[in-house]
Motif scaffolding. Structure first.
Motif, PDB file in Angstrom:
ATOM      1  N   LYS A   1       1.815   6.278  -7.123  1.00  0.00           N
ATOM      2  CA  LYS A   1       0.585   7.237  -7.688  1.00  0.00           C
ATOM      3  C   LYS A   1       1.251   8.886  -7.438  1.00  0.00           C
ATOM      4  N   GLN A   2       1.914   9.366  -6.413  1.00  0.00           N
ATOM      5  CA  GLN A   2       2.521  10.551  -6.401  1.00  0.00           C
ATOM      6  C   GLN A   2       3.431  10.615  -7.534  1.00  0.00           C
ATOM      7  N   MET A   3       4.223   9.616  -7.849  1.00  0.00           N
ATOM      8  CA  MET A   3       5.279   9.780  -8.908  1.00  0.00           C
ATOM      9  C   MET A   3       4.429   9.764 -10.457  1.00  0.00           C
ATOM     10  N   ARG A   4       3.172   9.749 -10.429  1.00  0.00           N
ATOM     11  CA  ARG A   4       2.435   9.659 -11.567  1.00  0.00           C
ATOM     12  C   ARG A   4       2.618   8.667 -12.475  1.00  0.00           C
ATOM     13  N   ILE A   5       3.089   7.418 -12.036  1.00  0.00           N
ATOM     14  CA  ILE A   5       3.373   6.332 -12.813  1.00  0.00           C
ATOM     15  C   ILE A   5       1.996   5.876 -13.324  1.00  0.00           C
ATOM     16  N   ASP A   6       2.216   5.035 -14.470  1.00  0.00           N
ATOM     17  CA  ASP A   6       1.143   4.531 -15.343  1.00  0.00           C
ATOM     18  C   ASP A   6       0.205   3.960 -14.443  1.00  0.00           C
TER      19      ASP A   6
ATOM     20  N   ILE B   1       0.941  -1.275  -0.190  1.00  0.00           N
ATOM     21  CA  ILE B   1      -0.242  -0.011   0.035  1.00  0.00           C
ATOM     22  C   ILE B   1       0.809   1.465   0.063  1.00  0.00           C
ATOM     23  N   THR B   2       1.948   1.336   0.905  1.00  0.00           N
ATOM     24  CA  THR B   2       2.829   2.702   0.838  1.00  0.00           C
ATOM     25  C   THR B   2       3.499   2.602  -0.711  1.00  0.00           C
TER      26      THR B   2
END
Lengths: 143, 111
Positions: A30-35, A23-24
């Protein structure tokens, strides 16, 4: 982008904290805007890997290395190891206890799920000693 | 449909994760084997299960599901409630069997 590395301890039989590393890392990606589709694949592999250690392994480690072109996820534990990796990879094969099956684990889908969702997966195991599962994800892959 | 609207329409009791009730339900999944759910549950789904332990919350978070419904009169254990509150994953209770409730949800346009 330089390489970002994170690691988390996984404790044997610790169902309370199981999944927290995954989860971490999911939130970090998500913060790094990965696909998003890639994040979902990594989430599946990480969770299945964590649960394998919690149920079957000794204490272990969840490691992730994030690069611009690839993400490497490695789940390792201190035994007891896998005597027959080919058998362990078969869908439906499981050595889970009755207690774990009652909790909804032990369907024999963990390693196959990981193999399906990683671009490449390598398992090294020394029976009686340790196991290391290393998964590679290509950031521009289409799997 | 918002998770809160679904709870009201189907008379579900929300026992945890109330901060997540404003999220939208876009599909559904039924399953009690966690690896099967990890493999197949759609994003945004409502998950019907009889599993009551805290690991269902991690599965819901990682699969980006909207909420969990425990069917058949099952209730979550304390660790599951605390985890659901922390992760804002609503846990709702129903006395219906999974099959019956899934049919009702599907007929109402969920999924």
């Amino acid at each position: 982008m330089s390489s970002l590395k994170k690691s988390f301890n996984i404790r044997s039989r610790d169902f309370i904290h199981a999944g927290e590393a995954s989860i971490t890392v999911q939130q970090l990606l998500k913060q790094m805007r990965i696909d998003p589709a890639l994040i979902r694949r990594i989430a599946i592999c990480g969770y299945e890997g964590e649960m394998n250690v919690v149920m079957h392994g000794g204490d272990g480690l969840y490691r992730v290395e994030i690069n611009s072109d690839r993400i490497v996820l490695e789940i390792s534990d201190q035994g007891p190891g896998i005597p027959d990796i080919a058998k362990a990879m078969e869908k439906g094969f499981s050595t889970a206890s009755d207690e774990h099956r009652e909790m909804g684990f032990g369907a024999g889908m963990g390693l196959p799920n990981m193999d399906k969702n990683a671009d490449e997966m390598f398992i090294e195991s020394v029976p009686g000693s340790r196991t290391r599962v290393r998964m590679l994800f290509l950031c521009k892959g289409t799997k | 449909m918002k998770a809160a609207d679904l709870a009201a329409q189907f008379n579900l009791t929300v026992v945890a994760g109330k901060d997540g009730l404003g999220r939208t339900v876009t599909g559904g999944h039924c399953g009690d084997l966690l690896s099967e759910v990890m493999a197949n549950a759609p994003v945004g789904s409502i998950w019907l299960t009889i599993q009551v332990h805290q690991n269902i919350v991690a599965v819901a978070v990682l699969k980006e599901m909207t909420a969990i419904i425990l069917t058949g009169g099952n209730v979550p254990d304390e660790e599951a409630r605390a985890k659901a509150d922390e992760e804002k994953i609503p846990i709702m209770l129903s006395d219906q069997r999974t099959y019956d409730l899934a049919g009702m949800l599907y007929s109402a346009g969920v999924g």
